[in-house]
Design an enzyme around this catalytic site. Structure first.
Site, PDB file in Angstrom:
ATOM      1  N   LYS A  50      47.624  36.945  38.204  1.00  0.00           N
ATOM      2  CA  LYS A  50      46.598  37.711  37.479  1.00  0.00           C
ATOM      3  C   LYS A  50      45.949  36.863  36.401  1.00  0.00           C
ATOM      4  CE  LYS A  50      45.947  41.099  39.635  1.00  0.00           C
ATOM      5  NZ  LYS A  50      46.388  40.375  40.722  1.00  0.00           N
ATOM      6  N   CYS A  67      36.452  59.895  46.875  1.00  0.00           N
ATOM      7  CA  CYS A  67      35.179  60.424  47.351  1.00  0.00           C
ATOM      8  C   CYS A  67      34.268  60.709  46.157  1.00  0.00           C
ATOM      9  CB  CYS A  67      35.419  61.711  48.129  1.00  0.00           C
ATOM     10  SG  CYS A  67      36.581  61.503  49.479  1.00  0.00           S
ATOM     11  N   GLU A  76      43.786  33.950  37.968  1.00  0.00           N
ATOM     12  CA  GLU A  76      42.591  34.278  38.770  1.00  0.00           C
ATOM     13  C   GLU A  76      41.479  34.892  37.922  1.00  0.00           C
ATOM     14  OE1 GLU A  76      42.953  37.162  41.901  1.00  0.00           O
ATOM     15  OE2 GLU A  76      44.468  38.284  40.823  1.00  0.00           O
ATOM     16  N   GLU A 102      53.310  37.637  40.185  1.00  0.00           N
ATOM     17  CA  GLU A 102      52.079  38.448  40.120  1.00  0.00           C
ATOM     18  C   GLU A 102      51.420  38.320  38.753  1.00  0.00           C
ATOM     19  OE1 GLU A 102      50.159  39.664  42.042  1.00  0.00           O
ATOM     20  OE2 GLU A 102      48.971  41.099  40.897  1.00  0.00           O
ATOM     21  N   ASN A 149      36.874  66.256  47.069  1.00  0.00           N
ATOM     22  CA  ASN A 149      37.514  64.988  46.716  1.00  0.00           C
ATOM     23  C   ASN A 149      38.952  65.336  46.353  1.00  0.00           C
ATOM     24  OD1 ASN A 149      38.232  62.421  45.901  1.00  0.00           O
ATOM     25  ND2 ASN A 149      37.342  62.639  43.849  1.00  0.00           N
ATOM     26  N   GLY A 150      39.909  64.743  47.078  1.00  0.00           N
ATOM     27  CA  GLY A 150      41.314  65.035  46.802  1.00  0.00           C
ATOM     28  C   GLY A 150      42.102  65.057  48.099  1.00  0.00           C
ATOM     29  N   HIS A 189      65.964  23.552  36.622  1.00  0.00           N
ATOM     30  CA  HIS A 189      65.839  22.537  37.679  1.00  0.00           C
ATOM     31  C   HIS A 189      64.470  21.882  37.654  1.00  0.00           C
ATOM     32  CE1 HIS A 189      69.664  23.764  39.390  1.00  0.00           C
ATOM     33  NE2 HIS A 189      69.274  25.017  39.220  1.00  0.00           N
ATOM     34  N   ARG A 224      31.899  53.780  43.954  1.00  0.00           N
ATOM     35  CA  ARG A 224      33.239  54.311  44.208  1.00  0.00           C
ATOM     36  C   ARG A 224      33.736  53.938  45.592  1.00  0.00           C
ATOM     37  NH1 ARG A 224      34.232  59.020  40.750  1.00  0.00           N
ATOM     38  NH2 ARG A 224      35.506  59.986  42.345  1.00  0.00           N
ATOM     39  N   LYS A 258      36.816  39.477  47.222  1.00  0.00           N
ATOM     40  CA  LYS A 258      37.729  40.631  47.223  1.00  0.00           C
ATOM     41  C   LYS A 258      38.531  40.676  48.512  1.00  0.00           C
ATOM     42  CE  LYS A 258      39.694  44.331  45.795  1.00  0.00           C
ATOM     43  NZ  LYS A 258      40.749  44.191  44.756  1.00  0.00           N
ATOM     44  N   TRP A 285      35.554  58.677  51.052  1.00  0.00           N
ATOM     45  CA  TRP A 285      36.467  57.532  51.155  1.00  0.00           C
ATOM     46  C   TRP A 285      37.661  58.082  51.946  1.00  0.00           C
ATOM     47  CZ3 TRP A 285      37.069  52.401  50.086  1.00  0.00           C
ATOM     48  CH2 TRP A 285      38.345  51.889  50.027  1.00  0.00           C
TER      49      TRP A 285
END
Ligand code: AGP
Length: 609
Positions: free
Chosen positions: A486, A2, A489, A482, A98-99, A505, A27, A604, A74
């Site tokens: 990264k 937030c 991309e 992953e 916020n929290g 192989h 944010r 995104k 948020w």
């Protein structure tokens, strides 16, 4: 996360607050609101959706007060709605927050028993009632806040107004950032510096446990024990864009460094260390349900698919329920065999990935019970699932997933513990051990982030490489995938993740002195085999960049480059291995000059098939 703004001074407040909230839009948020004084009363205006909705509501309305607070929400507890938007008010007290308040449920029940009426689903509203309760008992505002905070467990950055004291604004901080701006005869609070930069360049950065009293007379700060403290102000000369990134060059780098806090926030309120168990609010997977589950299907795309692959090891390891893992775009076309004995778990940061949503709907069509692991409250996936567990990573601005990935791993770890304990497969003692290791992870992540410059050196050394191979075994193999994703991309350098045992192989034909090979070689039950794979690479003049356990001193003799990984449970090592791989991709991309936060061709959230 937030966004918070607050103001004490001579200016017209409503517009200043909304302009400040606009500088926190990066944010991410799903609702916004302000509270300002008018004729001695606190007036609250709040709306779900974008700031434009709030501006439309406020219109040309004027308020005679020049003290106020504003908030962009948020959502973590309670769906996005006008009623759940901040500020919240009870009695004479208005609050923005916020929290996450961990003990919000027992506090709410106790307040209800005293006759307090609640108008929202949020954890924040409890704070208003606690403070107002103390005001009613005769405490002055500052004491009332301190008394209320003494009852709260969790994290907070607070802005608080009091009817009857319209020249005062109180702020408090614990684990959620809060800064105070020092203007000429005016003072500001905010979650971050951007909203304040147009008015002030000198800041006080509040520390955990501190409470601040702002008025036209100035700013007084008190420590957790109630002692007045003198705080040194710091001058911030960032431009607004730098400020939005917290001084980091890119959002992605900021979000990589936010990961310890994202993990802490995701764990918060969900551990019962005493019982060696996990609390997953709103997820009813009790024994009677789980005993009917014969198979678990984990479905996801991209980075979230890699989290699902790790999840297979965690769930089968701790619950002994068979797990299948499918890519969202493949699942519904393979004519899957599902039924009411299937638990389908869909993993998605955005909750809007079309292929994952379609897979979820196929599962529902065939009678499977569905659970979403998601970062966006009330997203399509969250709404369409029987159960949802939210990661609390906060909004992720960089297109490449970083903090949301590690928090997905945390949720899968929590889910596996919960199901293992419910089925009696995992003992209380073993549960305690796993949880004990989990709470160390944010500190270990901080330790690794402090050595990020070593990764930068490796990125410089291999910048001209055109192909990378990433190797891992067992639970670390998905992290090899992953790491390769990264790099691909965001730097556009070709990279391939492979099971280390599979290299002979075919891919071994690729190995030469031009080919950097990243090997995940932490201590676990397949460590010796990974060392053999390193030998195979070295025998062909390949360059090995190995991630090894801190205690490992034998392997390093064979390596060209080494990154040490703190020791933890093998089920948690994937979280730690991810950090250097994210940083390697970031630094290589930044050195190449690609658009790190918005890589070419990527979105995104892939909301189309
Ligand atoms: C990963 O860095 C990418 N941003 C992409 O692979 C992403 O993980 C994938 O599109 C799935 O997104 P979701 O988690 O929002 O469903």
């Amino acid at each position: 996360m937030c966004g918070i703004v607050g103001y004490v001074g001579p200016r017209e407040t409503a517009k200043l607050l909304i302009d400040g909230l606009r500088k926190l839009e990066y944010r991410g948020y799903d609702s916004a609101g302000i509270a300002v004084f008018n004729k001695g009363k606190i007036e609250i205006r709040r709306r779900v959706g974008k700031l434009a909705n709030l501006e439309e509501l406020v219109g040309n309305e004027t308020f005679d007060g020049t003290v106020g607070i504003g908030h962009t929400r948020w959502a973590t507890h309670g769906r996005p709605s006008d009623e759940n938007a901040h500020p919240h008010k009870a009695g004479r007290v208005a609050v923005i927050h916020n929290g996450i308040i961990e003990n919000h449920l027992p506090l709410k029940e106790a307040l209800k028993r005293k006759g307090r009426i609640f108008s929202s689903e949020t954890d924040t509203e409890i704070i208003c009632h606690l403070i107002d309760e103390s005001i009613e008992e005769g405490y002055p505002p500052l004491e009332a806040v301190k008394t209320a905070l003494g009852k709260i467990q969790g994290s907070y950055a607070l802005g608080i107004l009091f009817e009857g004291d319209e020249k005062c604004l109180i702020a408090a901080r614990k684990e959620s950032p809060l800064v105070i701006g020092l203007g000429e005869g005016e003072y500001f609070i905010a979650s971050d510096v951007p909203p304040i930069l147009p008015y002030a360049r000198d800041f006080i950065f509040m520390e955990d446990g501190e409470v601040a009293h702002l008025s036209l007379e100035g700013v007084r700060v008190f420590d957790a024990r109630g002692n007045k403290v003198s705080k040194e102000s710091k001058r911030v000369n960032w431009n607004p864009l730098m400020a939005e990134k917290g001084g980091f060059k890119h959002f992605m780098l900021k979000e990589i460094f936010e990961q310890p806090r994202a993990v802490t926030d995701t764990i918060r309120g969900r551990l019962s260390e005493e019982k060696g168990d996990v609390i997953l609010e709103g997820v009813n997977l009790d024994g009677s349900v789980l005993k009917r589950i014969r198979r678990i299907c984990l479905i996801a795309c991209g980075t979230s698919y890699h989290a699902a692959l790790v999840g297979k090891f965690l769930i089968e390891g701790l619950c002994r329920i068979p797990v299948e893992v499918d890519i969202g775009s493949e699942f519904r076309y393979r004519n899957p065999i599902l039924g009411n004995d299937t638990l389908l778990v869909a993993i998605s940061q955005s909750g809007e990935t079309a292929d994952t949503l379609a897979a979820l709907r196929e599962g529902k069509r065939q009678g499977a019970r569905t659970l979403a692991i998601c970062n966006v409250v009330e997203s399509s996936l969250a709404r369409d699932s029987d159960h949802v567990i939210y990661t609390h990573a906060g909004p992720e601005i960089g297109v490449a997933s970083t903090k949301t990935f590690v928090t997905q791993l945390v949720i899968l770890f929590l889910l596996a513990i919960r199901m293992g304990r419910e089925l009696g497969i995992l003992s209380q003692e073993d549960g305690r051990g796993l949880i004990g290791e989990l709470v160390r992870i944010p500190h270990l992540m901080e330790e690794m982030l402090r050595s990020s410059k070593q990764v930068l050196e490796i990125a410089r050394k291999y910048l001209t490489a055109r192909d990378f191979l990433y190797l891992g075994r067992g639970i670390n193999y998905p992290i090899a995938l992953e790491g390769a994703l990264k790099l691909k991309e965001i730097s556009y350098i070709h990279a391939e993740g492979y099971p280390a045992g599979e290299m002979k192989h075919g891919p071994i034909a690729l190995i030469d002195r031009e080919m950097p090979v990243v090997v995940l070689a932490t201590r676990n039950d397949v460590y010796e085999k990974v060392i053999s794979n390193i030998e195979e690479v070295k025998a062909r003049e390949g360059k090995v960049i190995a991630l090894v356990s801190q205690s490992d001193r034998e392997t390093i003799l064979k390596l060209d480059d080494i990154l040490f990984i703190p020791e933890t449970h093998p089920f948690l090592t994937p979280i730690l291995l991810t950090i250097p791989l994210q940083l390697l991709a970031y630094y290589m991309a930044d050195l190449k000059g690609t658009d790190v936060d918005q890589p070419r061709n990527l979105a995104k959230s892939v909301t189309v098939e």
